[in-house]
Design a protein around this motif. Structure first.
Motif, PDB file in Angstrom:
ATOM      1  N   GLU A 289       0.817  -1.212   0.000  1.00 21.11           N
ATOM      2  CA  GLU A 289       0.000   0.000   0.000  1.00 21.11           C
ATOM      3  C   GLU A 289       0.853   1.265   0.000  1.00 21.11           C
ATOM      4  OE1 GLU A 289      -4.108   1.561   2.154  1.00 21.11           O
ATOM      5  OE2 GLU A 289      -3.016  -0.175   2.959  1.00 21.11           O
ATOM      6  N   ASP A 290       1.951   1.268   0.765  1.00 22.89           N
ATOM      7  CA  ASP A 290       2.821   2.449   0.816  1.00 22.89           C
ATOM      8  C   ASP A 290       3.473   2.717  -0.541  1.00 22.89           C
ATOM      9  OD1 ASP A 290       2.193   2.890   3.431  1.00 22.89           O
ATOM     10  OD2 ASP A 290       4.048   2.053   4.259  1.00 22.89           O
ATOM     11  N   TYR A 291       3.769   1.660  -1.278  1.00 19.86           N
ATOM     12  CA  TYR A 291       4.374   1.819  -2.609  1.00 19.86           C
ATOM     13  C   TYR A 291       3.396   2.538  -3.538  1.00 19.86           C
ATOM     14  CZ  TYR A 291       6.998   0.485  -6.831  1.00 19.86           C
ATOM     15  OH  TYR A 291       7.727   0.511  -8.006  1.00 19.86           O
TER      16      TYR A 291
ATOM     17  N   HIS B 282       0.844   4.416  -2.615  1.00 20.08           N
ATOM     18  CA  HIS B 282       0.630   5.780  -2.113  1.00 20.08           C
ATOM     19  C   HIS B 282       1.772   6.697  -2.545  1.00 20.08           C
ATOM     20  CE1 HIS B 282      -0.614   9.036   0.499  1.00 20.08           C
ATOM     21  NE2 HIS B 282       0.606   9.079   1.013  1.00 20.08           N
ATOM     22  N   GLU B 283       3.008   6.231  -2.411  1.00 24.41           N
ATOM     23  CA  GLU B 283       4.141   7.046  -2.827  1.00 24.41           C
ATOM     24  C   GLU B 283       4.091   7.329  -4.327  1.00 24.41           C
ATOM     25  OE1 GLU B 283       8.705   6.651  -1.756  1.00 24.41           O
ATOM     26  OE2 GLU B 283       8.196   5.385  -3.494  1.00 24.41           O
TER      27      GLU B 283
ATOM     28  N   GLN C 189       1.738  10.111  -5.045  1.00 25.05           N
ATOM     29  CA  GLN C 189       2.300  11.420  -4.727  1.00 25.05           C
ATOM     30  C   GLN C 189       3.271  11.887  -5.802  1.00 25.05           C
ATOM     31  OE1 GLN C 189       0.962  13.165  -2.136  1.00 25.05           O
ATOM     32  NE2 GLN C 189      -0.328  11.329  -2.155  1.00 25.05           N
TER      33      GLN C 189
END
Length: 211
Positions: free
Chosen positions: A142-144, A146-147, A150
């Protein structure tokens, strides 16, 4: 034109991959990190009118893809064993790629600058993609995702749609494994708008320039 606020990619210093061969200068689809070729073969079968370049750096995975490709006798796949970055620089022309797929790339947990949308190379890669074409980026992290969102908003200024991948999807071996474990798999469908410009739009592949 305001270019991305990222240092320019130094394409001119990259040597051609070992055993590099020039490909045809015509529209292609490209899958980077094709693994054992499961998705490449599914894509080729579903799109018989399109030529797919399936590039994989790891030898064992590439050999498995070759074996699958030969067993299925799929005609519209070109398997490539190489690092994608120098291969793209030496092989592809501006606006040659009509669809780009990056499915479950290495998240580079210890070196986030090597993630695709964080690299200066991504601007060069965008120059090879046709206007109006899509780039699919899928991950179970999920963080991948999200980044990457951005970066799309703040650096690349590209429109995209975020999708949750269906629990019964089975495009790659990784996707099957992640979904069976109940992990959330997502993808960004990124579009290159008409008129989008990069600093590399007039750069020919290195194979087409004087060395």
């Amino acid at each position: 034109m305001s270019y991305p606020n990222i240092r320019p990619f130094q394409y001119q210093y990259l040597k051609a991959p070992r055993d590099f061969q020039i490909i045809e200068h015509r529209p292609m689809c490209l899958e980077i990190g094709a693994g054992k070729g499961k998705h490449a073969c599914l894509f080729a079968a579903a799109n018989p009118d399109r030529q797919l370049i399936a590039i994989e750096r790891t030898r064992d995975k590439f050999q498995a893809m070759q074996k699958l490709h030969q067993s299925l006798a799929v005609q519209n796949i070109l398997p490539i064993h190489a690092d994608a970055i120098p291969w793209v620089v030496h092989a592809l022309y501006p606006q040659q790629i009509e669809q780009l797929l990056i499915l479950y790339p290495n998240p580079e947990p210890h070196n986030p600058t090597q993630r695709w949308l964080n690299m200066p190379f991504f601007e060069y890669l965008l120059s090879r993609v046709k206007s109006g074409a899509t780039i699919t980026l899928a991950s179970n992290i999920e963080d991948y995702i999200h980044e990457a969102e951005q970066q799309l908003k703040q650096v690349w200024h590209l429109p995209y749609q975020k999708e949750t991948i269906a629990a019964d999807s089975a495009r790659t071996h990784f996707e099957v494994k992640y979904l069976q474990r109940g992990e959330l798999c997502q993808q960004l469908i990124i579009t290159k708008p008409e008129g989008y410009q990069t600093r590399f739009d007039q750069v020919l592949p290195c194979c087409g320039q004087d060395q």
